[in-house]
Design an enzyme around this catalytic site. Structure first.
Site, PDB file in Angstrom:
ATOM      1  N   GLU A  24       0.827  -1.217   0.000  1.00  0.00           N
ATOM      2  CA  GLU A  24       0.000   0.000   0.000  1.00  0.00           C
ATOM      3  C   GLU A  24       0.858   1.263   0.000  1.00  0.00           C
ATOM      4  O   GLU A  24       2.069   1.201   0.234  1.00  0.00           O
ATOM      5  CB  GLU A  24      -0.937   0.003   1.216  1.00  0.00           C
ATOM      6  CG  GLU A  24      -0.193  -0.065   2.540  1.00  0.00           C
ATOM      7  CD  GLU A  24      -0.915   0.638   3.671  1.00  0.00           C
ATOM      8  OE1 GLU A  24      -1.379   1.766   3.480  1.00  0.00           O
ATOM      9  OE2 GLU A  24      -0.977   0.045   4.759  1.00  0.00           O
ATOM     10  N   LYS A  85      -5.629  10.630   1.132  1.00  0.00           N
ATOM     11  CA  LYS A  85      -5.674   9.265   1.659  1.00  0.00           C
ATOM     12  C   LYS A  85      -6.960   8.641   1.132  1.00  0.00           C
ATOM     13  O   LYS A  85      -8.051   9.040   1.524  1.00  0.00           O
ATOM     14  CB  LYS A  85      -5.655   9.322   3.194  1.00  0.00           C
ATOM     15  CG  LYS A  85      -5.882   7.992   3.900  1.00  0.00           C
ATOM     16  CD  LYS A  85      -5.830   8.195   5.422  1.00  0.00           C
ATOM     17  CE  LYS A  85      -6.345   6.988   6.172  1.00  0.00           C
ATOM     18  NZ  LYS A  85      -6.394   7.217   7.644  1.00  0.00           N
ATOM     19  N   VAL A 105      -5.351   0.292   3.184  1.00  0.00           N
ATOM     20  CA  VAL A 105      -5.485  -1.165   3.083  1.00  0.00           C
ATOM     21  C   VAL A 105      -6.721  -1.505   2.246  1.00  0.00           C
ATOM     22  O   VAL A 105      -6.661  -2.329   1.322  1.00  0.00           O
ATOM     23  CB  VAL A 105      -5.561  -1.808   4.487  1.00  0.00           C
ATOM     24  CG1 VAL A 105      -6.002  -3.269   4.389  1.00  0.00           C
ATOM     25  CG2 VAL A 105      -4.215  -1.708   5.188  1.00  0.00           C
ATOM     26  N   ASP A 137     -16.333   5.347  14.683  1.00  0.00           N
ATOM     27  CA  ASP A 137     -15.149   5.270  13.822  1.00  0.00           C
ATOM     28  C   ASP A 137     -14.659   3.833  13.715  1.00  0.00           C
ATOM     29  O   ASP A 137     -13.987   3.314  14.602  1.00  0.00           O
ATOM     30  CB  ASP A 137     -14.042   6.185  14.368  1.00  0.00           C
ATOM     31  CG  ASP A 137     -12.890   6.331  13.378  1.00  0.00           C
ATOM     32  OD1 ASP A 137     -12.849   5.580  12.388  1.00  0.00           O
ATOM     33  OD2 ASP A 137     -12.033   7.205  13.615  1.00  0.00           O
ATOM     34  N   SER A 139     -12.748   1.404  10.819  1.00  0.00           N
ATOM     35  CA  SER A 139     -12.040   1.481   9.547  1.00  0.00           C
ATOM     36  C   SER A 139     -12.749   0.681   8.454  1.00  0.00           C
ATOM     37  O   SER A 139     -13.229  -0.436   8.684  1.00  0.00           O
ATOM     38  CB  SER A 139     -10.623   0.946   9.704  1.00  0.00           C
ATOM     39  OG  SER A 139      -9.965   0.947   8.450  1.00  0.00           O
ATOM     40  N   ALA A 140     -12.740   1.256   7.262  1.00  0.00           N
ATOM     41  CA  ALA A 140     -13.270   0.544   6.087  1.00  0.00           C
ATOM     42  C   ALA A 140     -12.427  -0.687   5.759  1.00  0.00           C
ATOM     43  O   ALA A 140     -12.863  -1.537   4.969  1.00  0.00           O
ATOM     44  CB  ALA A 140     -13.321   1.495   4.885  1.00  0.00           C
ATOM     45  N   ASP A 141     -11.243  -0.794   6.350  1.00  0.00           N
ATOM     46  CA  ASP A 141     -10.410  -1.983   6.103  1.00  0.00           C
ATOM     47  C   ASP A 141     -11.148  -3.261   6.509  1.00  0.00           C
ATOM     48  O   ASP A 141     -10.995  -4.304   5.861  1.00  0.00           O
ATOM     49  CB  ASP A 141      -9.098  -1.917   6.915  1.00  0.00           C
ATOM     50  CG  ASP A 141      -8.168  -0.792   6.474  1.00  0.00           C
ATOM     51  OD1 ASP A 141      -8.449  -0.146   5.451  1.00  0.00           O
ATOM     52  OD2 ASP A 141      -7.152  -0.573   7.181  1.00  0.00           O
ATOM     53  N   LYS A 158      -3.608  -2.195  14.498  1.00  0.00           N
ATOM     54  CA  LYS A 158      -2.752  -1.267  15.238  1.00  0.00           C
ATOM     55  C   LYS A 158      -3.206  -1.170  16.698  1.00  0.00           C
ATOM     56  O   LYS A 158      -4.392  -1.119  16.995  1.00  0.00           O
ATOM     57  CB  LYS A 158      -2.778   0.096  14.559  1.00  0.00           C
ATOM     58  CG  LYS A 158      -2.017   0.077  13.233  1.00  0.00           C
ATOM     59  CD  LYS A 158      -1.761   1.466  12.704  1.00  0.00           C
ATOM     60  CE  LYS A 158      -2.751   1.903  11.659  1.00  0.00           C
ATOM     61  NZ  LYS A 158      -2.846   1.098  10.471  1.00  0.00           N
TER      62      LYS A 158
HETATM   63  N1  PSU Z   1      -0.012   0.143   8.572  1.00  0.00           N
HETATM   64  C1  PSU Z   1       0.999   0.899   9.082  1.00  0.00           C
HETATM   65  N2  PSU Z   1       0.866   2.263   9.022  1.00  0.00           N
HETATM   66  C2  PSU Z   1      -0.229   2.874   8.420  1.00  0.00           C
HETATM   67  C3  PSU Z   1      -1.283   2.066   7.880  1.00  0.00           C
HETATM   68  C4  PSU Z   1      -1.117   0.707   7.990  1.00  0.00           C
HETATM   69  O1  PSU Z   1       1.993   0.362   9.618  1.00  0.00           O
HETATM   70  O2  PSU Z   1      -0.288   4.112   8.369  1.00  0.00           O
HETATM   71  C5  PSU Z   1      -2.500   2.745   7.231  1.00  0.00           C
HETATM   72  C6  PSU Z   1      -3.216   1.802   6.256  1.00  0.00           C
HETATM   73  O3  PSU Z   1      -3.314   2.464   5.012  1.00  0.00           O
HETATM   74  C7  PSU Z   1      -4.591   1.581   6.854  1.00  0.00           C
HETATM   75  C8  PSU Z   1      -4.823   2.915   7.508  1.00  0.00           C
HETATM   76  O4  PSU Z   1      -5.560   1.260   5.898  1.00  0.00           O
HETATM   77  O5  PSU Z   1      -3.543   3.130   8.149  1.00  0.00           O
HETATM   78  C9  PSU Z   1      -5.983   2.881   8.468  1.00  0.00           C
HETATM   79  O6  PSU Z   1      -6.611   4.120   8.458  1.00  0.00           O
HETATM   80  P1  PSU Z   1      -8.068   4.304   9.124  1.00  0.00           P
HETATM   81  O7  PSU Z   1      -7.873   3.940  10.564  1.00  0.00           O
HETATM   82  O8  PSU Z   1      -8.373   5.773   8.923  1.00  0.00           O
HETATM   83  O9  PSU Z   1      -9.009   3.407   8.390  1.00  0.00           O
HETATM   84 MN    MN Z   2     -11.737   5.981  10.567  1.00  0.00          MN
END
Ligand code: PSU
Ligand code: MN
Length: 302
Positions: A24, A85, A105, A137, A139-141, A158
């Site tokens: 990614e 993003k 992701v 909140d 994530s769409a992941d 994370k």
């Molecule tokens: N893995 C990492 N660092 C990052 C990410 C993943 O080690 O910054 C990113 C990925 O692109 C993941 C995003 O999809 O963080 C998640 O963002 P959000 O929580 O807004 O969905």
């Molecule tokens: Mn989010």
């Protein structure tokens, strides 16, 4: 037809039928500071080549889905300011309006699948944020893992997230979460979250066989492979806890919301740990890339 643009290396890999691993770009633009972001991206690509597969870093540039970036394109993206993003919701609009942006992701899974790539390595997936019962909140992941058939290798979700709730959502949505080589779920910078892993695999071949079986069963969605950070690189969860809590508190005070939450938290934890979180993040991404290459080789052979 999706507007795919293959790099020279990926064009050759496809012609030769070589195994390919997707990477990614949001981790480059929003997850790590310059110049460590581009240095890491180059190391991760080299790790995949050394392991016998071909890396395809994915990003949106000038209204096209780039599958594999030329070295100059990687440099440009890593140094660009205010890159968008892009997640599932943004992808088509960004392409239709000729934008440049980094794929999360979720968006990288969509693009990898369009390009026929089955395996994708990242650091940690997004998930259910702490306080999600108020903020909503999530994530769409997670939704993407439920619907797009790509095997994603990450060091878990994370540790800034609500991991038990993240696991509940994955279970509800039918996403297999397979810990690699241990019975507990890893927690990104730490080898253990204290939560039991729903599934465990001890070889790339098992993961590849499961990927293939899901296709035979006609199941939509991918697999999440939770690969623990190498022992020598880990930061124990207790050492991180105060820093995560402080970063979360500051995010609340500053009303950080939506797409900005994860980049803000990662940057603050980088500062609060004196850079140690970034060192660990780099080690875990490289470790994930090596496992993803082994899985891609098995899937390709199968
Ligand atoms: N893995 C990492 N660092 C990052 C990410 C993943 O080690 O910054 C990113 C990925 O692109 C993941 C995003 O999809 O963080 C998640 O963002 P959000 O929580 O807004 O969905
Ligand atoms: Mn989010």
């Amino acid at each position: 037809m999706a507007p795919l643009k293959f790099s020279n290396e990926i064009m050759a890999a496809r012609a030769a039928g070589q195994p390919i691993v997707a990477l990614e770009s949001t981790i480059i633009t929003h997850g790590m500071p310059y110049p460590q972001n581009v240095e890491t991206a180059e190391m991760v690509e080299a790790d995949i080549r050394e392991a016998g597969a071909v890396p395809a870093t994915i990003a949106i540039m000038d209204g096209q889905i780039h599958i594999g970036l030329e070295p100059s394109e990687l440099q440009t993206l890593a140094q660009a300011k205010n890159v968008a993003k892009l997640s599932r919701a943004d992808l088509a609009f960004a392409l239709a309006t000729g934008q440049t942006g980094a794929t999360t992701v979720a968006a990288t899974m969509i693009c990898a699948h369009l390009a026929g790539i089955a395996v994708f390595a990242t650091g940690g997936i997004g998930g259910v944020h702490r306080g999600a019962s108020d903020s909503f909140d999530i994530s769409a992941d997670l939704e993407e893992l439920a619907q797009t058939p790509v095997t994603v290798v990450a060091a878990g979700a994370k540790a800034i997230l609500d991991l038990p709730k993240t696991m509940e959502v994955l279970e509800t949505r039918g996403v297999p979460v397979i810990a690699y080589g241990q019975d507990v779920l890893p927690a990104f910078w730490s080898r253990t979250s204290g939560l039991p892993a729903p599934l465990r695999a001890d070889s790339a071949a098992e993961i590849a066989a499961s990927h293939a079986m899901r296709a035979r069963l006609g199941l939509p969605g991918g697999q999440l492979i939770a690969n623990p950070i190498p022992l020598a690189a880990e930061i124990p969860a207790e050492a991180l806890r105060p820093h995560i809590e402080q970063a979360l508190r500051e995010a609340g005070e500053q009303a950080i919301a939506a797409k900005a939450v994860t980049p803000f938290l990662l940057q603050r934890i980088f500062e609060l740990t004196g850079g140690a979180s970034l060192t660990a993040n780099i080690a875990l991404v490289r470790n994930n890339a090596r496992l993803a290459a082994a899985i891609a080789i098995e899937i390709n052979a199968g």
